[in-house]
Design an enzyme around this catalytic site. Structure first.
Site, PDB file in Angstrom:
ATOM      1  CG  HIS B  88      -1.659   1.237   1.474  1.00  0.00           C
ATOM      2  ND1 HIS B  88      -1.265   2.125   2.445  1.00  0.00           N
ATOM      3  CD2 HIS B  88      -2.741   1.776   0.879  1.00  0.00           C
ATOM      4  CE1 HIS B  88      -2.090   3.163   2.430  1.00  0.00           C
ATOM      5  NE2 HIS B  88      -2.999   2.976   1.498  1.00  0.00           N
ATOM      6  CD  GLU B  91      -2.643   2.666  -3.450  1.00  0.00           C
ATOM      7  OE1 GLU B  91      -3.006   3.857  -3.343  1.00  0.00           O
ATOM      8  OE2 GLU B  91      -3.142   1.737  -2.762  1.00  0.00           O
ATOM      9  CG  HIS B  92      -0.147   6.300  -0.476  1.00  0.00           C
ATOM     10  ND1 HIS B  92      -0.526   7.448   0.172  1.00  0.00           N
ATOM     11  CD2 HIS B  92      -1.173   5.431  -0.326  1.00  0.00           C
ATOM     12  CE1 HIS B  92      -1.723   7.279   0.699  1.00  0.00           C
ATOM     13  NE2 HIS B  92      -2.142   6.074   0.427  1.00  0.00           N
ATOM     14  CD  GLU B 163      -4.867   5.331   3.276  1.00  0.00           C
ATOM     15  OE1 GLU B 163      -3.715   5.677   2.961  1.00  0.00           O
ATOM     16  OE2 GLU B 163      -5.595   4.631   2.547  1.00  0.00           O
TER      17      GLU B 163
END
Lengths: 435, 443
Positions: B88, B91-92, B163
């Protein structure tokens, strides 16, 4: 139908019995759909009942009296969908019902439109009643469900903080009433007084009906002819005016809760109504400030300062409000507020580029064009248009959007007033209990 | 929790055409055609043309998600284990390029860029109405070109940290991950996709490159697109833009998950109005390709029969006020793991759970009647057809089906092969497994 791809229109078919019928011209979808909206002023006396009515209607009708019977029938109809809900827009409540099903091309020869419409009408016209009210057991269940639902708005902290901010900001105005009504309002309802409001709804609330998808003319005529066989001679007037209020003093409110992340919500008055010539400049303003990933808020609060995962602004079109929202650490609250207000100020001073305004316009244009690829999106769009009687089609709206200048944006920026700063504040005593 | 809906019955006449450099498969029944193309690197491209649609979308995905945390980096001998949340994180970071942020660049063209990381995929995508070609080139370009610095990796920890904090306050998310923690003893599907504040603190540039070099390789990736454009446009842009070379087959490892539960019950307290529960069972049988689709569809039908809105159980629980409108059920089946999950708000999760357990045992022994089977199948078929209204769903379905070794229309074909006997056999295999309960109670 031969419509040019991308051109979506709503054709007025009839005004019958106080209901305006429209046909959405777009045949690319795999589903057909009928929507019906009743519109009411958002008032304390009826808000909770208006929210409860679709929940009761959804429970069945004389022909399909239980969830099991009704749901089995819908499964037989290739998973057809019949639903009802209430939505708040400005100081109005929209009580909406719809049915949708896969187009006849995809069935095994069955024709679903007439049958699904009959089912929807049966539910709308013959809900389960007894003793001059809705059926008591069913009423009690759904009223309790509504109360549970109203209470559960605290579960989603982002939505909760937004609602709380708006409530505080519009205290004393109808807009402060939640779209699903209030717990107190729900508890005052009885099977009888709720049925009374239901009767008012079907006989006197302004109503709009939309049909979309591949449906033949005969079925459409049948739908119009069979619609709500009751006298609707006296449709009431509703107030679509956007109420504007001047800010005397900025309100600040901190609310403590056992949460990990603080939620900052800043409420502004835009003083721009949806029918004003400032409306499109306002939409562009919001796009530049906090509408997308190119926006000032996203770039400065998230990407530059790394303070938040989300930082955005949203407009409440009908009431003329703008809310800025961000999820942050409690310790960063002052810093975040400063950065946000600096962006708002920059907008007033015209401190944004031609590129920024172009990006915002393009993104809004994309949104308007994409909306036409969703059947429910199209219906929602035309419903709003018909309510404000703007009569504008999508292409002319895109044109208006694209003619917005930097000066226009600065002009509306200077109207925007900060009203309320709400902060959902993590309680330091928080402890996670896990077994 | 949206139920899996990829189901359809009969009448699928597949037509294939391979005259040009791409292959087409048409479903007369669905009135759709899939164009399929293989790039010389082994990267596959799938395209559906939606006539009359303004919206256009493209996805570039890798078969790599939060569960892939033990693997061999190409050119190295030993397996490495990486911190939770790194897929993840990567991905960012891919959105950041030397000459600026891609999110910003896409939105300057008026399009909406985004990406997601799931248990087993990382997918980058955009949707737009105009300038598809520019957008598509940008997508293919940035995913092939990571630009990581010590500084920009550190900066991202603040954003992802928020997040993670957001998910901590999300009761639906918490109750679900607590259930996975009950169901799984060792399998990494139980881990938070974004990791924890602690685990992401260990992430650095070098580890991110290790992950990138292992999983972002043509044969482990796929491109899908849906638009109203000539198919040739999609394939020639892919030809021009794909520059990276294949680094060979991905070697990754998962622990052997025992059949038993990790624990039967987990409770957490959060600021919610009434208790929230998730309950689930593991499916311990592993399947692949078409068999996997078939098993998934059968389990969906069984689960709907047991607790869908037309079931006796739903009616009972609803009228006794043990559940409300928030109740959902779903089947999640993949090559490496599988589970059934259901839940919602309930004033008494324990009582509700015990009634449900009783019904599941009953359904396993009595089975489903042919009438109920065909009714639910029909409704699932309708749901699948309905989903084809959305360009995003079509692009996503093509991507999902490619990674499990099937095609878009297989999701349809699978229902022609289903029958009550098969469904009842699968029901017996799964519904008798022990169930776990996760509850979030109000503070």
């Amino acid at each position: 139908m031969g419509m040019k791809a991308g051109k979506t229109t709503a054709e007025k078919l009839a005004v019958r019995n106080g209901i305006t019928f429209y046909r959405i011209n777009s045949d690319k979808f795999k589903t057909a759909r009928a929507d019906l909206f009743f519109v009411d002023d958002l008032v304390k006396e009826r808000a909770s009942a208006n929210a409860l009515i679709p929940m009761i209607i959804k429970r069945g009708c004389a022909k399909y009296p239980g969830v099991k019977e009704l749901e089995s029938k819908l499964e037989e109809l290739y998973g057809a969908d019949i639903d009802g809900s209430v939505v708040k827009k400005g100081e109005l409540q929209f009580i909406g019902f719809h049915m949708s099903h896969i187009s006849d091309r995809y069935t095994n020869g069955e024709r679903l439109f007439d049958e699904c419409c009959d089912l929807l009408m049966c539910m709308l016209e013959n809900p389960m009643k007894e003793d001059g009210g809705f059926k008591k057991s069913l009423f009690t269940q759904e009223r309790d469900n509504l109360v549970d639902y109203i209470r559960s708005r605290v579960n989603d902290k982002m939505r909760y903080s937004l609602t709380r901010c708006l409530e505080e900001m519009c205290e004393g105005e109808p807009f402060a009433i939640p779209g699903d009504g209030t717990e107190e309002g729900a508890l005052l309802l009885s099977p009888q007084n709720t049925l009374e409001i239901y009767e008012q709804m079907v006989s006197s609330y302004p109503a709009y009906a939309y049909i979309s998808g591949q449906v033949d003319d005969k079925s459409i005529q049948r739908f119009i002819d069979g619609f709500l066989a009751r006298d609707r001679g006296n449709v009431k007037k509703i107030n679509t005016e956007c109420v504007s209020k001047d800010v005397k003093q900025i309100k600040r409110l901190d609310e403590k809760m056992d949460v990990s992340q603080g939620k900052l919500c800043m409420g502004f008055r835009t003083h721009v109504s949806p029918v004003s010539e400032d409306y499109f400049p306002m939409v562009v303003y919001n796009g530049i400030l906090g509408g997308d990933t190119h926006s000032k808020l996203f770039r400065n609060v998230r990407e530059k300062a790394s303070l938040a995962y989300y930082a955005q602004s949203v407009l409440e079109k009908y009431k003329g409000l703008m809310i800025i929202m961000s999820g942050i650490e409690s310790a960063n609250r002052t810093k975040a507020e400063e950065i946000i207000l600096k962006q708002v100020e920059a907008m007033e001073q015209g401190d944004f580029s031609e590129e920024d305004i172009e990006a915002a316009k393009k993104s809004l244009e994309t949104g308007m064009k994409s909306m036409q690829d969703s059947q429910s999106g199209i219906v929602d769009f035309f419903m709003s248009q018909h309510l404000t009687e703007s009569g504008e089609d999508i292409d002319s709206m895109i044109e208006k959007l694209n003619s917005v200048t930097i000066d226009d944006v600065v002009r509306v920026a200077q109207k925007v007033q900060l009203d309320t700063i709400y902060f959902l504040k993590p309680d330091d005593r928080r402890q996670e209990v896990t077994i | 929790m949206k139920p899996e809906t990829s189901t359809l019955t009969r009448n699928l006449s597949g037509r294939e055409n391979s005259n040009s450099r791409f292959r087409t498969i048409t479903s007369e029944r669905l009135n759709e055609t899939v164009y399929e193309y293989e790039h010389e690197t082994g990267l596959k491209v799938f395209y559906v043309r939606k006539t009359g649609y303004n919206k256009k979308t493209a996805m570039f995905g890798t078969n790599y998600g939060s569960i892939d945390n033990v693997f061999k980096v190409p050119g190295q001998d030993n397996e490495i284990e990486v911190p939770d949340g790194i897929a993840h994180f990567l991905e960012h970071k891919l959105f950041e390029q030397e000459d600026g942020n891609m999110l910003d660049k896409f939105s300057r063209l008026g399009s909406s860029p985004n990406a997601f990381t799931s248990f087993n995929q990382t997918v980058y995508y955009f949707s737009c109405t105009d300038l598809f070609e520019e957008n598509f080139r940008m997508l293919l370009d940035y995913v092939q070109n990571p630009w990581l610095t010590d500084e920009n990796v550190e900066k991202e920890k603040g954003i992802i940290g928020q997040e993670i904090q957001m998910y901590k306050d999300n009761a639906d998310w918490r109750v679900f991950f607590n259930l996975l923690d009950c169901l799984y003893v060792d399998h990494p599907v139980k881990l938070e996709i974004a990791g924890s504040l602690e685990s992401i603190s260990k992430i650095n540039k070098e580890l991110l490159y290790d992950c990138y070099n292992t999983f972002y390789t043509p044969s482990n990736m796929v491109v899908t697109a849906v638009a109203d454009l000539e198919p040739e446009t999609i394939f020639s842009i892919t030809d021009n833009m794909i520059k990276f070379k294949d680094r060979g087959k991905v070697e990754k490892k998962y622990p052997d998950e025992p059949e038993k539960l990790n624990k039967e019950f987990k409770e957490q307290k959060l600021h919610v109005s009434m208790p929230l529960f998730n309950m689930g069972i593991k499916d311990n049988v592993r399947a692949e390709g078409f068999e996997l689709l078939k098993r998934r569809a059968a389990l969906s039908i069984v689960l709907y029969h047991a607790m869908g809105r037309s079931s006796d159980l739903y009616e009972r629980l609803y009228s006794e006020r043990l559940i409300n409108d928030s109740f959902r059920c779903e089947v999640s089946l993949n090559t490496g793991y599988g589970y059934l999950v259901w839940g919602g708000q309930s004033p008494d999760p324990e009582k509700t759970a015990s009634i449900i357990s009783g019904t599941l045992r009953e359904v396993a022994s009595k089975g489903i009647s042919p009438q109920t089977f065909s009714r639910i199948r029909k409704s699932q078929e309708g749901l699948f057809i309905r989903s084809l209204n959305s360009v995003e769903i079509i692009a996503r379905e093509m991507l999902d089906s490619y990674f499990i070794g099937t095609g878009l229309f297989d999701e349809v074909k699978v229902f022609e092969e289903l029958d009550t006997d098969y469904v009842n056999k699968v029901a017996k295999e799964v519904l008798n497994n022990p169930s776990a309960l996760s509850v979030v109670n109000p503070l």
